[in-house]
Design an enzyme around this catalytic site. Structure first.
Site, mmCIF file in Angstrom:
data_model
loop_
_atom_site.group_PDB
_atom_site.id
_atom_site.type_symbol
_atom_site.label_atom_id
_atom_site.label_comp_id
_atom_site.label_asym_id
_atom_site.label_seq_id
_atom_site.Cartn_x
_atom_site.Cartn_y
_atom_site.Cartn_z
ATOM 1 C CG HIS A 1 47.775 0.614 44.716
ATOM 2 N ND1 HIS A 1 46.853 1.273 45.505
ATOM 3 C CD2 HIS A 1 47.935 -0.617 45.262
ATOM 4 C CE1 HIS A 1 46.475 0.468 46.495
ATOM 5 N NE2 HIS A 1 47.116 -0.690 46.365
ATOM 6 C CD GLU B 1 44.834 -0.821 43.418
ATOM 7 O OE1 GLU B 1 45.673 -1.672 43.075
ATOM 8 O OE2 GLU B 1 44.343 -0.779 44.560
HETATM 9 O O1 TA6 Z 1 45.384 -3.043 45.777
HETATM 10 C C1 TA6 Z 1 44.791 -3.458 46.946
HETATM 11 C C2 TA6 Z 1 45.867 -3.958 47.871
HETATM 12 O O2 TA6 Z 1 46.612 -4.983 47.260
HETATM 13 C C3 TA6 Z 1 45.229 -4.420 49.169
HETATM 14 O O3 TA6 Z 1 45.176 -5.812 49.331
HETATM 15 C C4 TA6 Z 1 46.006 -3.697 50.197
HETATM 16 O O4 TA6 Z 1 46.334 -4.200 51.334
HETATM 17 C C5 TA6 Z 1 46.654 -2.593 49.478
HETATM 18 O O5 TA6 Z 1 46.786 -2.924 48.170
HETATM 19 C C6 TA6 Z 1 47.749 -1.780 50.054
HETATM 20 O O6 TA6 Z 1 48.952 -2.454 49.954
HETATM 21 P P1 TA6 Z 1 50.268 -1.838 50.559
HETATM 22 O O7 TA6 Z 1 51.353 -2.825 50.288
HETATM 23 O O8 TA6 Z 1 50.494 -0.529 49.869
HETATM 24 O O9 TA6 Z 1 50.001 -1.643 52.031
#
Ligand code: TA6
Length: 286
Positions: free
Chosen positions: A155, A258
């Site tokens: 991510h 990502e």
């Molecule tokens: O990768 C995108 C995502 O899945 C979004 O939907 C988003 O809310 C983000 O990741 C962050 O997730 P987190 O659990 O780190 O707050």
């Protein structure tokens, strides 16, 4: 050899790599989380939120959270914790080696059926290479006796001058699931993506290299990948960021690109088999 165990932000135990040939990087044992990468003679490539909690049991905001062995709430949205448990676990350092191509850190996460939403035995080895590029290799293994579909995402929070002025290349023609829209896949018609609002897309069936052109910084960041069929592009924009305790005004300075294998591209792992997903991030001046 240039690898030290240090206290990182918030006192988290972290590996600090200093390699005069290639630059520096910091990787927390908590989540095997890459917190920083500065290529030799260059600037920080990863965005890290100063509002992040930096505590055990909480995901760090920024750097490269490792979403595994599921993404978000998993296929049906109910799995907890969100994005899997790997990013909030302490990983074991296996070794740190200097080679002609860079410094390589290897970390392990043992299978933990008790933590897995479906009681599966999924283990991982993560190799982080600081060389001319930052190479991230996640090997996932099914140590159990039943087949498992495993999701994963690196991510990556890229540091940008302003997300509203960068151009994202590589996803033209690819189909994505819009997590802010309906269930039907949407095809990106334009070759170049310019973000103009909250964006949360899972591009599916793409192995393309994504290039982020950042004219204000005079920099181009590329994310190439192998063993990955999904690419997620995310920025929460102002309102959603303001509602997140650990993000806030920093949303303009980040863009998540990502490297992933999620949803219908979850990796099917038969018992005893493994799969490696790799991201190779490079920074060049323009
Ligand atoms: O990768 C995108 C995502 O899945 C979004 O939907 C988003 O809310 C983000 O990741 C962050 O997730 P987190 O659990 O780190 O707050």
């Amino acid at each position: 050899m240039g690898v030290e165990l240090v206290r990182g932000p918030g006192g988290l135990a972290a590996l600090r790599v200093d390699d005069a040939r290639f630059g520096s990087a910091t990787v927390a044992l908590h989540g095997a989380h890459v917190l920083s990468w500065v290529p030799a003679g260059g600037a920080e490539v990863l965005w890290l939120s100063p509002l992040s909690a930096f505590t055990e049991g909480t995901a760090v905001r920024g750097g490269v959270p490792l979403c595994f062995p599921w993404f978000g709430g998993g296929p049906d949205g109910t799995a907890r914790p969100s994005h899997g448990y790997a990013r909030i676990r302490t990983w074991q350092l296996v070794d740190a080696v200097r080679t002609e191509h860079g410094t390589v850190l290897t970390l392990d996460l043992a299978a933990d059926p008790g933590a897995d939403a479906w009681g599966r035995s999924i283990a991982a080895t993560y190799r982080v290479t600081l060389g001319t590029a930052l190479r991230l290799e996640l090997e996932m293994r099914n140590d159990g006796e039943a087949p498992a579909a495993v999701e994963a995402a690196l991510h990556t929070y890229l540091a940008v001058s302003d997300v509203r002025t960068v151009a994202v290349h590589g996803l033209g023609g690819a189909a994505y699931l819009d997590r802010l829209g309906g269930p039907e896949p949407v095809r990106q018609a334009d070759d170049v993506l310019h973000l103009t609002g909250e964006t949360d897309r899972i591009y599916q069936g793409t192995d393309a290299t994504v290039v982020v052109e950042d004219p204000a910084l005079g920099r181009r960041l590329s994310v190439a990948k192998h063993g990955s069929s999904s690419t997620v592009v995310w920025n929460p924009w102002s309102a959603t960021a303001a509602a997140m305790a650990d993000l806030g005004p920093g949303w303009t300075a980040m863009l998540c690109v990502e490297t992933a294998d999620v949803r219908e591209h979850a990796v099917p792992l038969a018992p005893g088999t493994r799969h490696t997903m790799t991201a190779v991030i490079e920074a060049t001046t323009t």
